[in-house]
Design a protein around this motif. Structure first.
Motif, PDB file in Angstrom:
ATOM      1  N   ARG A  81       3.637   1.952  -8.454  1.00 32.93           N
ATOM      2  CA  ARG A  81       4.410   1.292  -7.122  1.00 32.93           C
ATOM      3  C   ARG A  81       5.829   2.141  -6.975  1.00 32.93           C
ATOM      4  O   ARG A  81       6.229   2.336  -5.761  1.00 32.93           O
ATOM      5  CB  ARG A  81       4.934  -0.259  -7.440  1.00 32.93           C
ATOM      6  N   ASN A  95       2.825  -1.333  12.522  1.00 34.32           N
ATOM      7  CA  ASN A  95       2.528  -2.149  11.474  1.00 34.32           C
ATOM      8  C   ASN A  95       4.042  -2.628  10.930  1.00 34.32           C
ATOM      9  O   ASN A  95       4.497  -2.539   9.751  1.00 34.32           O
ATOM     10  CB  ASN A  95       1.899  -1.564  10.100  1.00 34.32           C
TER      11      ASN A  95
ATOM     12  N   GLY B 120      -2.486  -4.762   8.569  1.00 28.80           N
ATOM     13  CA  GLY B 120      -1.811  -3.530   8.626  1.00 28.80           C
ATOM     14  C   GLY B 120      -0.362  -3.794   8.108  1.00 28.80           C
ATOM     15  O   GLY B 120       0.228  -2.952   7.471  1.00 28.80           O
ATOM     16  N   VAL B 121       0.238  -4.934   8.249  1.00 34.50           N
ATOM     17  CA  VAL B 121       1.612  -5.097   7.944  1.00 34.50           C
ATOM     18  C   VAL B 121       1.797  -5.242   6.394  1.00 34.50           C
ATOM     19  O   VAL B 121       2.630  -4.729   5.646  1.00 34.50           O
ATOM     20  CB  VAL B 121       2.401  -6.481   8.526  1.00 34.50           C
ATOM     21  N   GLU B 123      -0.524  -3.833   4.527  1.00 31.69           N
ATOM     22  CA  GLU B 123      -0.846  -2.533   3.786  1.00 31.69           C
ATOM     23  C   GLU B 123       0.604  -1.546   3.888  1.00 31.69           C
ATOM     24  O   GLU B 123       0.510  -1.017   3.076  1.00 31.69           O
ATOM     25  CB  GLU B 123      -1.834  -2.051   4.632  1.00 31.69           C
ATOM     26  N   ALA B 124       1.245  -1.774   5.183  1.00 29.27           N
ATOM     27  CA  ALA B 124       2.486  -1.145   5.169  1.00 29.27           C
ATOM     28  C   ALA B 124       3.378  -1.220   3.983  1.00 29.27           C
ATOM     29  O   ALA B 124       3.892  -0.337   3.423  1.00 29.27           O
ATOM     30  CB  ALA B 124       3.213  -1.266   6.518  1.00 29.27           C
ATOM     31  N   ALA B 125       3.673  -2.746   3.843  1.00 31.66           N
ATOM     32  CA  ALA B 125       4.508  -2.867   2.538  1.00 31.66           C
ATOM     33  C   ALA B 125       3.848  -2.571   1.250  1.00 31.66           C
ATOM     34  O   ALA B 125       4.387  -2.076   0.169  1.00 31.66           O
ATOM     35  CB  ALA B 125       4.472  -4.635   2.537  1.00 31.66           C
ATOM     36  N   GLN B 126       2.606  -2.496   0.946  1.00 33.89           N
ATOM     37  CA  GLN B 126       2.061  -2.034  -0.121  1.00 33.89           C
ATOM     38  C   GLN B 126       2.128  -0.418  -0.436  1.00 33.89           C
ATOM     39  O   GLN B 126       2.615   0.077  -1.309  1.00 33.89           O
ATOM     40  CB  GLN B 126       0.678  -2.102  -0.298  1.00 33.89           C
ATOM     41  N   SER B 127       2.241   0.182   1.053  1.00 30.56           N
ATOM     42  CA  SER B 127       2.369   1.648   1.055  1.00 30.56           C
ATOM     43  C   SER B 127       3.958   1.922   0.432  1.00 30.56           C
ATOM     44  O   SER B 127       4.217   3.132  -0.033  1.00 30.56           O
ATOM     45  CB  SER B 127       2.030   2.333   2.144  1.00 30.56           C
ATOM     46  N   MET B 128       4.795   0.768   0.691  1.00 30.70           N
ATOM     47  CA  MET B 128       6.129   1.225   0.211  1.00 30.70           C
ATOM     48  C   MET B 128       6.336   0.767  -1.149  1.00 30.70           C
ATOM     49  O   MET B 128       7.533   1.045  -1.512  1.00 30.70           O
ATOM     50  CB  MET B 128       7.179   0.266   1.060  1.00 30.70           C
ATOM     51  N   GLY B 129       5.209   0.553  -2.037  1.00 34.02           N
ATOM     52  CA  GLY B 129       5.562   0.128  -3.320  1.00 34.02           C
ATOM     53  C   GLY B 129       5.885  -1.351  -3.543  1.00 34.02           C
ATOM     54  O   GLY B 129       6.482  -1.679  -4.507  1.00 34.02           O
ATOM     55  N   ALA B 130       5.769  -2.331  -2.614  1.00 38.34           N
ATOM     56  CA  ALA B 130       6.057  -3.541  -2.671  1.00 38.34           C
ATOM     57  C   ALA B 130       5.034  -4.359  -3.655  1.00 38.34           C
ATOM     58  O   ALA B 130       3.867  -3.909  -3.674  1.00 38.34           O
ATOM     59  CB  ALA B 130       6.078  -4.308  -1.463  1.00 38.34           C
ATOM     60  N   GLY B 131       5.583  -5.270  -4.550  1.00 39.41           N
ATOM     61  CA  GLY B 131       4.430  -5.879  -5.531  1.00 39.41           C
ATOM     62  C   GLY B 131       3.927  -6.929  -4.541  1.00 39.41           C
ATOM     63  O   GLY B 131       4.355  -7.427  -3.648  1.00 39.41           O
ATOM     64  N   VAL B 139       6.846 -11.063   3.384  1.00 46.38           N
ATOM     65  CA  VAL B 139       5.924 -10.386   4.378  1.00 46.38           C
ATOM     66  C   VAL B 139       5.041 -11.893   4.978  1.00 46.38           C
ATOM     67  O   VAL B 139       5.262 -12.085   6.052  1.00 46.38           O
ATOM     68  CB  VAL B 139       5.024  -9.393   3.994  1.00 46.38           C
TER      69      VAL B 139
END
Lengths: 351, 221
Positions: A81, A95, B120-121, B123-131, B139
């Protein structure tokens, strides 16, 4: 020298009830710091899966992905992460959080995700978000909600959000595919500037050759799950080796012509343009030349073409007439007298 | 029939008791149903942390409780009610079976609200490193809030309807009044007034809830 992103022997297989789908097979890529690297392919070629393997949103079935020498598969969930915060991503459909305004969207990675989590005060995050909004040129939209923005503006907000955590890499998944040509240009321009100003390595997934030609330094062509060709954009353009590369380049020319035409159309706005159609008989007389001699006024031929209509060749021309209204009327009358079909058209083309 | 002061007082009490049962049960219902709905959405095979076993257990529990008719449930859990409230009859005691009946229903509504959130939203949070916890709190629940509020409105109406059946165990409220006077004593005017009051309450809940959810939605305008 190890690159920013090293992909080795990467394969991804999706297991479904009926069959195993091999989305990617044995991909090798080396992306250097500061590159703008295009990954292009037809839809369904596996390029979206590949970009998701670069930040492990999809775990590869085989092979490794190294970011600055760190093997992503060796990281714990927490480390992964933290790593992801350094690999920002923007998307085709932006998104954004629809229930949060622009500033809160940009603050999200600063306050709740990745390395900045719990480290930054709300006030500092807002300040940083405002700086980012200035970079993407949307200062006046800070309080707006995504539903009040155009597609291009939403993508700018998404870019600001992506830059918030000072990433080293920016992944763009079809980031301009939902935008019109003009907006695409401005977004590509912004990406180029970000690459130059901050030295961020950019990976661009696209199906449009024009995007690759516009800003990429390197390109990899993906076809049916395989990497078929890669190298510097200039080299691939001048000497495409594979069928896939040639196909994409030819398709790219079509895209280019369309943007060129729409550009010319804008220039011609407000000019009086007419379309004339010659039948076989009227082709014997040099009508245009005679008209120019007769009126002593130059006219501009915007386009000339022959079309096969019901088996008979017909000439077609788009002319831009002088600004003088009386002269326009006289010329139209002159042409009509000589048996040509005259029709006023809006701007440049008929298609 | 003469409309007496006592009857007015009885109606006022009825409204008070109905509101007490409905609001309290809805509150406790969400206390149980919200985590249940979140767990259902998260452990779903398309959720952010798929877990077939947990999902199945919650899924079956929700279905079982929801298929037991409310009157049977009311009687079935009387021992539990007695343990919790001290007695198995009266307005306060009714809150227990109402909560038990409402929780899985609320859980299902939360689940469906969260499932509507754009992949998609997330996925965007996951791509930012959100747990996962961040994704749930910042979200899922935020993006689904309009839909969740519509759910609260529906839940209030449904639980109010259930509470009317609580008259069987001496639960009180408008439903109880309507049953006692209308069904057992054929005093139709009293029944009619009680029913009209019930309709008015549902109408108020519905209007307030919908207004609030529209007001909080940032997608339109």
């Amino acid at each position: 020298m190890a690159g920013m992103i090293e992909v080795r022997n990467l394969s991804k297989t999706f297991v479904t009830k009926d069959a195993n789908v091999e989305a990617l097979q044995n991909i090798n890529l080396s992306i250097q710091t500061g590159d703008i690297y295009g990954i292009i392919g037809m839809s369904g070629a596996g390029k979206s899966t590949l970009v998701r393997c670069l930040n492990f949103l999809e775990r590869p079935t085989e092979g490794t992905v190294e970011i600055e020498g760190r093997d992503l598969s060796a990281l714990s969930e927490r480390e992964l992460r933290a790593q992801r915060a350094e690999i920002a991503m923007i998307f085709q459909h932006f998104n954004l959080l629809m229930q949060k305004n622009v500033i809160d969207n940009i603050c999200f990675p600063l306050l709740y995700a990745g390395v900045g989590k719990g480290m930054m005060s709300k006030k500092d995050a807002r300040k940083r978000a405002e700086e980012l909004l200035e970079i993407v040129g949307l200062t006046e939209k800070a309080k707006a909600y995504p539903s009040q923005l155009s597609g291009g503006q939403k993508q700018r907000v998404a870019i600001a959000r992506a830059l918030a955590a000072n990433p080293k890499i920016l992944l763009c998944d079809e980031a301009t595919s939902a935008l019109d040509p003009q907006t695409t240009q401005s977004i590509l321009h912004l990406l180029k500037q970000i690459n130059k100003d901050y030295g961020i390595t950019i990976v661009i997934i696209t199906h449009e050759m024009s995007v690759v030609r516009e800003i990429c330094s390197h390109v990899a062509i993906i076809g049916d799950g395989h990497l078929v060709e890669q190298g510097r954009v200039a080299d691939i353009f001048s000497h495409p080796k594979t069928k896939e590369a040639k196909e994409l380049i030819v398709r790219g020319r079509g895209e280019e012509r369309r943007t060129l035409e729409s550009h010319q159309k804008d220039l011609m706005k407000g000019k009086c343009c007419i379309r004339i159609v010659f039948s076989v008989n009227s082709s014997f007389e040099p009508v245009i030349a005679n008209m120019v001699l007769r009126f002593g006024q130059p006219i501009n031929i915007l386009r000339a073409d022959t079309k096969n209509v019901e088996g008979i060749a017909r000439g077609e021309m788009i002319l831009s007439l002088p600004d003088d209204v009386q002269m326009q009327e006289d010329m139209k009358a002159y042409l009509t007298e000589r048996g040509l079909a005259v029709e006023e058209v809006d701007g440049y083309g008929v298609d | 029939m003469e409309w007496t002061n006592e009857m007015t007082m009885m109606m006022v009490d009825g409204v008070r008791e109905t509101l007490f049962m409905t609001l309290l049960s809805t509150f406790f219902g969400y206390l149980l149903g919200l985590p249940m709905g979140v767990a259902l959405a998260v452990t779903d095979k398309n959720g952010i942390r798929p877990n077939a076993v947990v999902y199945k257990i919650l899924d079956v529990t929700a279905n079982v409780v929801r298929s037991i008719p409310f009157l049977i449930l009311l009687i079935l859990i009387m021992p539990v009610t007695k343990l919790l409230v001290g007695r198995s009859y009266g307005t306060a005691a009714t809150v227990v079976p109402l909560t038990v009946a409402a929780a899985p229903f609320i859980g299902r509504m939360i689940e469906s609200s969260l499932n509507e959130v754009d992949r998609g939203v997330i996925e965007a949070a996951q791509s930012m490193g959100a747990g996962n916890m961040t994704i749930i709190m910042r979200v899922l629940l935020v993006e689904a809030r309009t839909s969740i509020l519509v759910g609260v409105t529906i839940a209030l109406g449904t639980i109010l309807g259930y509470s009317a059946m609580a008259g069987i165990v001496g639960g009180g409220g408008l439903g109880d009044i309507a049953m006692r006077y209308g069904y057992y004593r054929y005093e139709e005017e009293i029944m009619l007034v009680a029913v009209i009051l019930l309709v008015v309450l549902v109408q108020i809940f519905q209007t307030l809830g919908m207004r609030m959810s529209v007001k909080l939605d940032r997608r339109q305008r």
